[in-house]
Scaffold this active site. Structure first.
Site, PDB file in Angstrom:
ATOM      1  N   GLU A 165     -16.273 -20.601   6.576  1.00 45.09           N
ATOM      2  CA  GLU A 165     -16.270 -19.284   5.921  1.00 45.09           C
ATOM      3  C   GLU A 165     -14.853 -18.808   5.580  1.00 45.09           C
ATOM      4  O   GLU A 165     -13.865 -19.323   6.064  1.00 45.09           O
ATOM      5  CB  GLU A 165     -16.931 -18.229   6.813  1.00 45.09           C
ATOM      6  CG  GLU A 165     -18.449 -18.100   6.624  1.00 45.09           C
ATOM      7  CD  GLU A 165     -18.837 -17.464   5.295  1.00 45.09           C
ATOM      8  OE1 GLU A 165     -17.947 -17.202   4.446  1.00 45.09           O
ATOM      9  OE2 GLU A 165     -20.032 -17.233   5.084  1.00 45.09           O
ATOM     10  N   ASN A 200     -21.357  -9.310   2.972  1.00 45.21           N
ATOM     11  CA  ASN A 200     -20.607 -10.423   2.391  1.00 45.21           C
ATOM     12  C   ASN A 200     -20.006 -10.012   1.041  1.00 45.21           C
ATOM     13  O   ASN A 200     -20.175  -8.881   0.595  1.00 45.21           O
ATOM     14  CB  ASN A 200     -21.515 -11.641   2.194  1.00 45.21           C
ATOM     15  CG  ASN A 200     -21.434 -12.619   3.363  1.00 45.21           C
ATOM     16  OD1 ASN A 200     -20.348 -12.975   3.811  1.00 45.21           O
ATOM     17  ND2 ASN A 200     -22.583 -13.046   3.864  1.00 45.21           N
ATOM     18  N   ASP A 257     -23.425 -15.003  -1.003  1.00 47.77           N
ATOM     19  CA  ASP A 257     -22.577 -15.062   0.191  1.00 47.77           C
ATOM     20  C   ASP A 257     -21.169 -14.617  -0.200  1.00 47.77           C
ATOM     21  O   ASP A 257     -21.004 -13.524  -0.708  1.00 47.77           O
ATOM     22  CB  ASP A 257     -22.601 -16.475   0.779  1.00 47.77           C
ATOM     23  CG  ASP A 257     -22.165 -16.516   2.240  1.00 47.77           C
ATOM     24  OD1 ASP A 257     -21.252 -15.768   2.618  1.00 47.77           O
ATOM     25  OD2 ASP A 257     -22.738 -17.306   3.008  1.00 47.77           O
TER      26      ASP A 257
END
Length: 298
Positions: free
Chosen positions: A21, A155, A205
């Protein structure tokens, strides 16, 4: 809209992340930095040498996001608050704010700095998909303020090139939002739906913005990378070789390379067998450049 499947996509690090991430390019170190939330680890990649480093921090510190810091190192959103950490020193991570407190199961997820160096980060419950998430703003003096609430999985935090629009998404609800953003005060207003992704392209995302003001979003569950114009219309869709891309960011020389993290968590063994790049760091040339990553001013 035709899905592009002929774009050259390179695997630059076969890191096999469980949950890769928040990649961030650092101009000072000339490296790409990102995290594996589940392992947990802070990682870096030097495109000049191909060197990949992964360092474990505190075993109980789940890092959800990082952003470069003006004073050196990074500011980090974790499961036990907001920390600062400089890999160039021997000092351990130091907590500077704790907006979530001791609420069981809560952690900080996606985070990024605005163009004036404020760190924005969203909270979520790590086990239950319930709308208890809050969007926080951390100022340079370490004051932390709740700015919006009612989210499930925060996100896609990003800003338009002029700083006047802030982007944000609730991955669970398959919705991307836009806010009017006041750079001087750091306030948000006029929340509106930027894109409703229900039944199309997966779930939004991580995201990043290019120099032309277009938003690039990784779509979990379908493996798409979507580029949207400032009015929300879809401009390009690129098919990636992973089911779960998590976050894009521009980096490298002239910020001309788009790097993408991915995850491998909860993938069935038969899926992993045919998807060897799940959890890898990918790179591609999309013909546009990115914006320099703002640094935390505190």
């Amino acid at each position: 809209m035709t899905v592009e499947d002929d774009v050259e996509i390179r695997c630059v690090v076969q890191s096999a992340d469980i949950l890769g991430e928040t990649p961030r390019w650092c101009e000072r170190t000339k490296r790409l930095w990102w995290v594996d939330v589940r392992r947990p680890a802070l990682q870096s990649y030097d495109p000049a040498t191909g060197k990949h480093e992964a360092r474990r921090l505190q075993a109980d510190l789940m890092i959800g996001s990082i952003a470069p810091r003006e004073a050196g190192g990074f500011v980090m959103g974790t499961n036990s608050g907001i920390y600062v950490y400089d890999p160039a020193t021997s000092e351990p991570p130091r907590r500077i704010a704790d907006p979530v407190g001791d609420v069981p199961g809560m952690r900080l997820n996606d985070g990024r700095c605005d163009p004036r160096g404020r760190f924005w980060v969203g909270s979520m419950h790590d086990h239950n998909r319930v709308p208890v998430g809050v969007l926080y703003r951390l100022d340079a003096d370490h004051g932390c303020k709740a700015m919006h609430d009612g989210f499930v999985l925060p996100n896609s935090i990003a800003w338009s090139p002029d700083g006047g629009t802030m982007y944000f998404a609730d991955t669970h609800n398959q919705t991307s939002f836009a806010f009017d953003y006041d750079l001087d005060s750091g306030s948000i207003s006029n929340r509106r739906v930027f894109a409703d992704w229900t039944h199309q392209f997966g779930r939004p995302d991580g995201a990043t913005v290019d120099t032309e003001g277009y938003l690039w979003t990784c779509m979990v569950a379908t493996g798409h990378l979507v580029r949207q114009a400032p009015d929300g219309s879809v401009d390009r869709i690129i098919q990636l070789p992973v089911t779960n891309p998590t976050c894009p960011v521009f980096g490298g020389k002239d910020l001309a390379t788009l790097y993408i993290t991915s995850h491998s968590q909860r993938l069935a063994p038969e899926t992993l067998a045919v998807e060897p790049l799940a959890g890898a760091l990918l790179a591609l040339d999309v013909g546009v450049r990115g914006l320099p990553e703002p640094r935390f001013a505190g």
